[in-house]
Design a protein around this motif. Structure first.
Motif, mmCIF file in Angstrom:
data_model
loop_
_atom_site.group_PDB
_atom_site.id
_atom_site.type_symbol
_atom_site.label_atom_id
_atom_site.label_comp_id
_atom_site.label_asym_id
_atom_site.label_seq_id
_atom_site.Cartn_x
_atom_site.Cartn_y
_atom_site.Cartn_z
ATOM 1 N N MET A 72 -9.327 44.426 71.815
ATOM 2 C CA MET A 72 -9.594 45.854 71.709
ATOM 3 C C MET A 72 -10.377 46.319 72.923
ATOM 4 N N SER A 85 -14.753 50.293 72.377
ATOM 5 C CA SER A 85 -15.798 49.705 71.525
ATOM 6 C C SER A 85 -16.251 50.603 70.380
ATOM 7 N N THR A 91 -12.969 42.039 69.269
ATOM 8 C CA THR A 91 -13.559 43.381 69.335
ATOM 9 C C THR A 91 -14.913 43.301 70.013
ATOM 10 N N ASN A 133 -15.916 47.464 60.926
ATOM 11 C CA ASN A 133 -15.334 46.523 61.878
ATOM 12 C C ASN A 133 -14.318 45.619 61.206
ATOM 13 N N THR A 180 -16.422 41.009 75.447
ATOM 14 C CA THR A 180 -15.131 41.018 74.759
ATOM 15 C C THR A 180 -14.163 40.033 75.419
ATOM 16 N N THR A 202 -14.950 49.916 66.973
ATOM 17 C CA THR A 202 -15.280 48.605 66.414
ATOM 18 C C THR A 202 -16.687 48.575 65.811
#
Length: 247
Positions: A82, A85, A113, A96, A223, A88
């Motif tokens: 992803m 942010s 995420t 989330n 990430t 998430t």
């Protein structure tokens, strides 16, 4: 048959159409045999100058997500990442989890995420009290505080830069980010976290760790680290922070 360039892994990445930072960041942190393939989430109203604007932006993300997943899946990726942010963190830990389930249901793949990546990194470092920098409006900051608080972390200080549009996030300068890091830092802060994948922070975070003497987690680096490590790729990288260099 094995992909000629992505012979170790092909990552499908979901990112807003307005984001100009996360894609070059991921490419800059590339390792041999791993490729990133972007699906762009169409943002037709990028105004995020107030809480309502942020809400409308996220509504667009949610409405476009399944179609974006379907497009990126045509390149047959091995794993999803992803590249935004805010979504998430939204709704705390449960939010989330819902997002992760949505992506798994749509693609059949595991997903990295930013929120989960920061959680793993903070636990790795043994950090409990953190300072946070975001590009968000107050409602976005509240969701970040909620997420970390539900996991047992204490947000000692948070600075939301309140960027007026999604594109303008990428216009924040190193000097502004440096001042923001200093604002949320303190002797009682164990680590610093930067949210917002359209903030250009990877290089600065690497430098800041040296002059602050503590972990500084740039969301894109964290990430990418999660995506690599989840796939058994242990390559260590210079210039993107201690997480990718040492762990």
């Amino acid at each position: 048959m094995t992909d000629a360039l992505g012979w170790r892994r092909k990552f499908g990445v979901l990112a807003p159409s307005t984001n100009t930072i996360v894609e070059p960041d991921f490419y800059r942190m590339g390792v041999p045999g791993v490729t990133a393939h972007f699906g762009r989430i169409h943002i037709h109203d990028q105004d995020m100058s107030d809480d309502a604007g942020m809400g409308r932006l996220l509504d667009q993300i949610r409405a476009e997500m399944d179609a974006t997943c379907a497009r990126v899946m045509t390149c047959e990726p091995d794993y999803m990442v992803m590249g935004m942010s805010a979504e998430t963190f939204w709704g705390g830990v449960e939010g989330n989890q819902r997002f992760v389930k949505q992506i798994k249901d749509a693609t059949g793949l595991e997903v990295a995420t930013g929120a989960q990546a920061c959680q793993r990194a903070l636990e790795l470092y043994g950090a409990r009290r953190i300072g946070v920098v975001t590009p968000y409006q107050p409602i976005g900051d509240a969701n970040v505080v909620r997420f970390f608080g539900e996991l047992g972390f204490e947000v000692g200080a948070i600075m939301g830069l309140r960027c007026p549009t999604a594109v303008s996030i990428a216009h924040v300068t190193d000097n502004e980010l440096r001042d923001a890091l200093r604002e949320v830092d303190g002797d009682d802060i164990d680590a610093l976290v930067q949210c917002g994948t359209n903030l250009s922070m990877v290089r600065l975070a690497d430098e800041a760790e040296r002059w602050l003497g503590k972990p500084v987690l740039a969301i894109n680096a964290a990430t990418w680290w999660m995506a690599l490590r989840d796939n058994g790729i242990q390559d260590q990288l210079e210039g993107a922070g201690g997480l990718l260099r040492d762990h």
